[in-house]
Design a protein around this motif. Structure first.
Motif, mmCIF file in Angstrom:
data_model
loop_
_atom_site.group_PDB
_atom_site.id
_atom_site.type_symbol
_atom_site.label_atom_id
_atom_site.label_comp_id
_atom_site.label_asym_id
_atom_site.label_seq_id
_atom_site.Cartn_x
_atom_site.Cartn_y
_atom_site.Cartn_z
ATOM 1 N N MET A 24 0.565 17.358 0.853
ATOM 2 C CA MET A 24 1.539 16.273 0.847
ATOM 3 C C MET A 24 2.789 16.699 1.612
ATOM 4 N N SER A 25 3.335 15.806 2.353
ATOM 5 C CA SER A 25 4.608 16.082 3.016
ATOM 6 C C SER A 25 5.407 14.793 3.112
ATOM 7 N N ILE A 26 6.725 14.919 3.054
ATOM 8 C CA ILE A 26 7.624 13.796 3.279
ATOM 9 C C ILE A 26 8.510 14.166 4.460
ATOM 10 N N SER A 27 8.409 13.385 5.518
ATOM 11 C CA SER A 27 9.234 13.591 6.704
ATOM 12 C C SER A 27 10.110 12.360 6.907
ATOM 13 N N VAL A 28 11.268 12.588 7.509
ATOM 14 C CA VAL A 28 12.183 11.491 7.833
ATOM 15 C C VAL A 28 12.509 11.577 9.318
ATOM 16 N N LEU A 29 12.319 10.467 10.007
ATOM 17 C CA LEU A 29 12.601 10.401 11.441
ATOM 18 C C LEU A 29 13.785 9.481 11.663
ATOM 19 N N VAL A 30 14.820 10.014 12.344
ATOM 20 C CA VAL A 30 16.060 9.253 12.512
ATOM 21 C C VAL A 30 16.573 9.371 13.936
ATOM 22 N N VAL A 65 7.372 7.306 16.077
ATOM 23 C CA VAL A 65 6.746 6.895 14.817
ATOM 24 C C VAL A 65 5.297 6.503 15.061
ATOM 25 N N ASP A 66 5.048 5.804 16.164
ATOM 26 C CA ASP A 66 3.677 5.434 16.518
ATOM 27 C C ASP A 66 2.814 6.690 16.682
ATOM 28 N N TYR A 67 3.387 7.724 17.261
ATOM 29 C CA TYR A 67 2.664 8.992 17.427
ATOM 30 C C TYR A 67 2.398 9.653 16.069
ATOM 31 N N PHE A 68 3.441 9.783 15.254
ATOM 32 C CA PHE A 68 3.287 10.463 13.961
ATOM 33 C C PHE A 68 2.446 9.657 12.974
ATOM 34 N N ALA A 69 2.397 8.339 13.177
ATOM 35 C CA ALA A 69 1.608 7.502 12.271
ATOM 36 C C ALA A 69 0.136 7.880 12.287
ATOM 37 N N GLN A 70 -0.316 8.475 13.363
ATOM 38 C CA GLN A 70 -1.727 8.860 13.446
ATOM 39 C C GLN A 70 -2.064 9.962 12.442
ATOM 40 N N GLN A 71 -1.035 10.670 11.960
ATOM 41 C CA GLN A 71 -1.258 11.732 10.962
ATOM 42 C C GLN A 71 -0.648 11.377 9.603
ATOM 43 N N SER A 72 -0.250 10.117 9.430
ATOM 44 C CA SER A 72 0.457 9.719 8.209
ATOM 45 C C SER A 72 -0.392 8.768 7.369
ATOM 46 N N ASP A 73 -0.172 8.837 6.063
ATOM 47 C CA ASP A 73 -0.821 7.908 5.134
ATOM 48 C C ASP A 73 0.070 6.709 4.813
ATOM 49 N N ASN A 103 -2.079 2.013 12.897
ATOM 50 C CA ASN A 103 -3.094 2.900 12.336
ATOM 51 C C ASN A 103 -3.701 2.199 11.124
ATOM 52 N N LYS A 104 -4.973 1.822 11.230
ATOM 53 C CA LYS A 104 -5.606 1.036 10.154
ATOM 54 C C LYS A 104 -5.686 1.802 8.843
ATOM 55 N N ASP A 105 -5.580 3.123 8.896
ATOM 56 C CA ASP A 105 -5.660 3.929 7.684
ATOM 57 C C ASP A 105 -4.291 4.241 7.096
ATOM 58 N N CYS A 106 -3.258 3.676 7.694
ATOM 59 C CA CYS A 106 -1.879 3.972 7.267
ATOM 60 C C CYS A 106 -1.292 2.765 6.540
ATOM 61 N N GLN A 107 -0.740 3.010 5.352
ATOM 62 C CA GLN A 107 -0.012 1.975 4.629
ATOM 63 C C GLN A 107 1.397 1.861 5.215
ATOM 64 N N CYS A 108 2.006 0.680 5.086
ATOM 65 C CA CYS A 108 3.351 0.444 5.593
ATOM 66 C C CYS A 108 4.186 -0.255 4.518
ATOM 67 N N LEU A 109 5.378 0.263 4.281
ATOM 68 C CA LEU A 109 6.266 -0.317 3.280
ATOM 69 C C LEU A 109 7.588 -0.707 3.923
ATOM 70 N N ILE A 140 3.316 9.816 -3.565
ATOM 71 C CA ILE A 140 3.758 11.215 -3.651
ATOM 72 C C ILE A 140 2.830 12.003 -4.570
ATOM 73 N N ASP A 141 2.515 11.437 -5.734
ATOM 74 C CA ASP A 141 1.650 12.126 -6.695
ATOM 75 C C ASP A 141 0.235 12.308 -6.158
ATOM 76 N N ALA A 142 -0.168 11.437 -5.231
ATOM 77 C CA ALA A 142 -1.503 11.537 -4.644
ATOM 78 C C ALA A 142 -1.521 12.453 -3.420
ATOM 79 N N ASP A 143 -0.425 13.183 -3.192
ATOM 80 C CA ASP A 143 -0.327 14.141 -2.080
ATOM 81 C C ASP A 143 -0.513 13.485 -0.715
ATOM 82 N N LYS A 144 0.047 12.312 -0.540
ATOM 83 C CA LYS A 144 -0.051 11.623 0.737
ATOM 84 C C LYS A 144 1.003 12.146 1.723
ATOM 85 N N ASN A 145 0.712 12.009 3.013
ATOM 86 C CA ASN A 145 1.679 12.325 4.057
ATOM 87 C C ASN A 145 2.510 11.076 4.329
ATOM 88 N N ILE A 146 3.809 11.182 4.079
ATOM 89 C CA ILE A 146 4.694 10.024 4.124
ATOM 90 C C ILE A 146 5.765 10.252 5.190
#
Length: 422
Positions: A1-7, A20-28, A61-67, A207-213
């Motif tokens: 699991m990792s939490i990254s912030v891009l600003v 973000v489009d690039y990093f989304a390929q490795q993000s949940d 990324n079809k495998d990536c959730q978006c909030l 976060i509890d599911a160890d997702k990459n955010i």
């Protein structure tokens, strides 16, 4: 699991959408955590060219959730238009969620913004962002959770509309009606109800599911309402720490902060801009507007103000955000320049200054430059930093040494794959 912030590390428009489009390929999960539809993230990939203002760039990324997170003010009509753009590209919106605590940007917010700008503003986009945040601070606001309880929404409107109409009367504008606004809420409820989630519970499940955010910031640190060039700022906090504040999780859980900078400087709107230049060499960087990465605003279409890279700005925003890595975008725009200037210091009243100045003094500073030789060769096909021309590597190393962090990614074109990586 990792939490990254891009600003954004400068004034906005640095190339965050591409990154973000690039990093989304490795993000949940990608979370937009502040702002509204007053600025856009341009994304260019196999699906086409997109200018997203509210939907997180992970939607490709079809495998990536978006909030769409709590810190935003959201115009539902603009969100619907964006959703249609995604649907027309034959992409799924199944993973798109909206925080129940995100505030709704109403028609009167946009109208007030237009009226206030007409009477002497700061160059806003007239999208109603500042007014939506002002009503949020006054506790006279609807949130997306109110679309799940329309009776409650109507009661709130009955309390809010008289306040709105008092303001409208001062501009001699026709009053709004509860009935008219409630009708819009009913339409929005049908459209968005299934997408609305409890944001804190939802995020902690991830976060509890160890997702990459990845948290996706909008605009740049110099536009932060507290730490930027006030009053020429946005109405939210586009800095890394606010991801935790609006996300409802401890800041110590953030593993990485990625700053995105442009290889030169640009800005839109009024306010100080120490390295700004006009005409000549700097105009080569602008383009004509025909290409999606030319220097024109993604939201406004306005021609951006341009200048050389500003190290005092990057050092200041590094102090605020704590960049673990920098992404330096659009270095390919410098390919044809024989010489490139870097602002390394400011002088105020003839003296070098150590601290970053306040807004009024920033208007008066004199930039101190060094000049480096250009590389006069095409970088657009390069995919490793080590393969860049020697003078390009010297330019990057100079920035790293002066700012005190590592440039890990270099943008060499507008598309997702146009990236040289360390």
């Amino acid at each position: 699991m990792s939490i990254s912030v891009l600003v954004g590390a400068q004034w906005g428009d640095e190339g965050k959408g591409k990154m973000v489009d690039y990093f989304a390929q490795q993000s949940d999960l990608i979370v937009r955590f502040q702002g509204g539809d007053n600025a856009g993230h341009t994304v260019i990939n196999d699906y086409g060219v997109f200018k997203l203002h509210l939907i997180p760039c992970g939607v490709f990324n079809k495998d990536c959730q978006c909030l769409i997170g709590t810190g935003l003010v959201v115009n539902p009509d603009v969100l619907f238009e964006e959703m249609q753009q995604i649907v027309e590209a034959k992409l799924s919106l199944a993973g798109l969620k909206i925080s129940s605590k995100a505030h709704i940007l109403m028609p009167y917010h946009q109208k007030l913004d237009e009226l206030m700008e007409a009477s002497g503003g700061i160059g806003t986009t007239k999208r109603g962002i500042g007014q939506a945040y002002a009503y949020k601070a006054m506790r006279k606001s609807l949130r997306f959770e109110d679309l799940l309880n329309l009776e409650n929404a109507k009661k709130k409107l009955e309390n809010i509309v008289p306040v709105v109409n008092d303001q409208m009367a001062s501009y001699q504008i026709e009053p709004y009606t509860v009935a008219g606004l409630f009708e819009k809420c009913q339409v929005w409820a049908k459209t968005f109800a299934d997408m609305i989630v409890n944001p804190v519970a939802y995020l902690h499940e991830q976060i509890d599911a160890d997702k990459n955010i990845l948290f996706e910031g909008q605009l740049g640190a110099m536009k932060d309402i507290d730490l930027g060039i006030f009053p020429y700022v946005t109405s939210s906090n586009p800095i890394a720490a606010y991801a935790a504040v609006s996300g409802g999780f401890p800041a110590k859980k953030i593993d990485k902060v990625i700053g995105v900078a442009k290889a030169f400087s640009s800005a839109v709107g009024a306010g100080p801009f120490p390295t700004e230049e006009f005409g000549g060499t700097i105009d080569i960087l602008r383009g004509t507007g025909e290409k999606p990465d030319d220097e024109f605003g993604a939201r406004t279409g306005r021609s951006r103000r341009l200048g050389w890279i500003d190290i005092p700005v990057l050092k200041y925003t590094h102090a605020i955000n704590g960049y673990d890595e920098l992404a330096l975008c659009k270095i390919d725009k410098l390919d044809d320049l024989p010489e490139i200037k870097i602002c390394v210091d400011y002088k105020l009243d003839g003296k070098l200054i150590k601290e970053f100045p306040n807004t009024e003094d920033l208007e008066k500073v004199e930039p101190v430059y060094i000049t480096l030789p250009g590389w006069l060769s095409d970088t657009t096909k390069i995919r490793r930093l080590d393969d860049l021309p020697d003078n390009a590597k010297k330019y990057i190393k100079t920035i790293e040494d002066l700012v005190g962090t590592t440039v890990a990614y270099v943008g060499v074109g507008p598309d997702r794959e146009d990236l040289a990586i360390r």
